[in-house]
Motif scaffolding. Structure first.
Motif, PDB file in Angstrom:
ATOM      1  N   GLY A 275       0.788  -1.220   0.000  1.00  0.00           N
ATOM      2  CA  GLY A 275       0.000   0.000   0.000  1.00  0.00           C
ATOM      3  C   GLY A 275       0.824   1.275   0.000  1.00  0.00           C
ATOM      4  N   ILE A 276       2.133   1.151  -0.139  1.00  0.00           N
ATOM      5  CA  ILE A 276       3.048   2.299  -0.148  1.00  0.00           C
ATOM      6  C   ILE A 276       3.545   2.492  -1.575  1.00  0.00           C
ATOM      7  N   THR A 277       3.462   3.706  -2.077  1.00  0.00           N
ATOM      8  CA  THR A 277       3.949   4.006  -3.420  1.00  0.00           C
ATOM      9  C   THR A 277       5.374   4.529  -3.328  1.00  0.00           C
ATOM     10  N   PHE A 278       6.285   3.844  -4.001  1.00  0.00           N
ATOM     11  CA  PHE A 278       7.697   4.226  -4.036  1.00  0.00           C
ATOM     12  C   PHE A 278       8.002   4.917  -5.353  1.00  0.00           C
ATOM     13  N   ASP A 279       9.007   5.771  -5.362  1.00  0.00           N
ATOM     14  CA  ASP A 279       9.358   6.536  -6.554  1.00  0.00           C
ATOM     15  C   ASP A 279       9.986   5.692  -7.656  1.00  0.00           C
ATOM     16  N   SER A 280      10.472   4.488  -7.309  1.00  0.00           N
ATOM     17  CA  SER A 280      11.108   3.652  -8.326  1.00  0.00           C
ATOM     18  C   SER A 280      10.998   2.178  -7.950  1.00  0.00           C
ATOM     19  N   LYS A 281      11.208   1.326  -8.950  1.00  0.00           N
ATOM     20  CA  LYS A 281      11.251  -0.121  -8.697  1.00  0.00           C
ATOM     21  C   LYS A 281      12.413  -0.455  -7.771  1.00  0.00           C
ATOM     22  N   LYS A 282      13.533   0.235  -7.962  1.00  0.00           N
ATOM     23  CA  LYS A 282      14.736  -0.013  -7.164  1.00  0.00           C
ATOM     24  C   LYS A 282      14.485   0.298  -5.679  1.00  0.00           C
ATOM     25  N   GLU A 283      13.798   1.402  -5.409  1.00  0.00           N
ATOM     26  CA  GLU A 283      13.477   1.764  -4.028  1.00  0.00           C
ATOM     27  C   GLU A 283      12.497   0.762  -3.415  1.00  0.00           C
ATOM     28  N   ALA A 284      11.511   0.322  -4.190  1.00  0.00           N
ATOM     29  CA  ALA A 284      10.544  -0.670  -3.710  1.00  0.00           C
ATOM     30  C   ALA A 284      11.236  -1.999  -3.403  1.00  0.00           C
ATOM     31  N   LYS A 285      12.191  -2.369  -4.243  1.00  0.00           N
ATOM     32  CA  LYS A 285      12.947  -3.611  -4.017  1.00  0.00           C
ATOM     33  C   LYS A 285      13.747  -3.521  -2.721  1.00  0.00           C
ATOM     34  N   ARG A 286      14.375  -2.363  -2.494  1.00  0.00           N
ATOM     35  CA  ARG A 286      15.161  -2.195  -1.266  1.00  0.00           C
ATOM     36  C   ARG A 286      14.256  -2.240  -0.037  1.00  0.00           C
ATOM     37  N   TYR A 287      13.064  -1.678  -0.141  1.00  0.00           N
ATOM     38  CA  TYR A 287      12.098  -1.743   0.954  1.00  0.00           C
ATOM     39  C   TYR A 287      11.770  -3.201   1.284  1.00  0.00           C
ATOM     40  N   SER A 288      11.548  -4.018   0.249  1.00  0.00           N
ATOM     41  CA  SER A 288      11.249  -5.443   0.465  1.00  0.00           C
ATOM     42  C   SER A 288      12.407  -6.134   1.184  1.00  0.00           C
ATOM     43  N   GLU A 289      13.637  -5.806   0.781  1.00  0.00           N
ATOM     44  CA  GLU A 289      14.819  -6.397   1.431  1.00  0.00           C
ATOM     45  C   GLU A 289      14.903  -5.974   2.900  1.00  0.00           C
ATOM     46  N   LEU A 290      14.629  -4.704   3.172  1.00  0.00           N
ATOM     47  CA  LEU A 290      14.686  -4.215   4.551  1.00  0.00           C
ATOM     48  C   LEU A 290      13.593  -4.838   5.411  1.00  0.00           C
ATOM     49  N   LYS A 291      12.418  -5.083   4.833  1.00  0.00           N
ATOM     50  CA  LYS A 291      11.342  -5.751   5.576  1.00  0.00           C
ATOM     51  C   LYS A 291      11.754  -7.171   5.974  1.00  0.00           C
TER      52      LYS A 291
ATOM     53  N   LEU B 173      10.355   5.157   6.829  1.00  0.00           N
ATOM     54  CA  LEU B 173      10.330   5.571   5.432  1.00  0.00           C
ATOM     55  C   LEU B 173      10.289   7.092   5.375  1.00  0.00           C
ATOM     56  N   GLN B 174      11.055   7.668   4.472  1.00  0.00           N
ATOM     57  CA  GLN B 174      11.080   9.101   4.234  1.00  0.00           C
ATOM     58  C   GLN B 174      11.360   9.931   5.488  1.00  0.00           C
ATOM     59  N   PRO B 175      12.388   9.556   6.279  1.00  0.00           N
ATOM     60  CA  PRO B 175      12.713  10.385   7.452  1.00  0.00           C
ATOM     61  C   PRO B 175      13.261  11.739   7.011  1.00  0.00           C
ATOM     62  N   GLU B 176      12.887  12.776   7.744  1.00  0.00           N
ATOM     63  CA  GLU B 176      13.320  14.138   7.420  1.00  0.00           C
ATOM     64  C   GLU B 176      14.413  14.582   8.376  1.00  0.00           C
ATOM     65  N   PHE B 177      15.373  15.306   7.839  1.00  0.00           N
ATOM     66  CA  PHE B 177      16.465  15.872   8.619  1.00  0.00           C
ATOM     67  C   PHE B 177      16.583  17.354   8.281  1.00  0.00           C
ATOM     68  N   HIS B 178      16.640  18.189   9.295  1.00  0.00           N
ATOM     69  CA  HIS B 178      16.881  19.609   9.088  1.00  0.00           C
ATOM     70  C   HIS B 178      18.390  19.807   9.060  1.00  0.00           C
TER      71      HIS B 178
END
Length: 107
Positions: free
Chosen positions: A19-35, A48-53
């Motif tokens: 249910g999460i939309t990733f900007d690329s296939k490569k990013e989605a693949k890395r998410y699967s590996e991290l899961k 996902l998408q942590p922000e840093f000032h």
């Protein structure tokens, strides 16, 4: 799910997993590996998408949004990751990455 008509400027294709939309296939693949790593208790606190000032000489200059942040249990370190193609490693990205690395180093 792959959104074939959703080509972006770096020719990446938006891809949906869990249910999460990733900007690329490569990013989605890395998410699967991290899961998988998280379910094997190798990493924890996957974000996902942590922000840093980002600050220079005490002044906030911009915001940096990474793809992932997680805690590596084996090394006891926080990891900040971006999934980039060579074309998307722009000068602005490289500068933000250097500022972030400088801020995250122990004093």
């Amino acid at each position: 799910m792959v959104f074939e008509n959703s080509m972006l400027k770096y020719r990446n294709i938006k891809t949906q997993i869990d249910g999460i939309t990733f900007d690329s296939k490569k990013e989605a693949k890395r998410y699967s590996e991290l899961k998988i790593l998280q379910s094997a208790n190798a990493i924890d606190n996957l974000e996902l998408q942590p922000e840093f000032h980002l600050y220079v000489n005490g002044t906030k200059v911009c915001k940096y949004v990474a793809d992932f942040r997680y805690f590596n249990i084996a090394t006891q370190e926080w990891i900040v990751e971006d999934v980039k193609s060579p074309a998307s490693k722009t000068p602005v990205y490289r500068l933000k990455k250097k500022i972030l690395a400088n801020q995250l180093q122990p004093v």
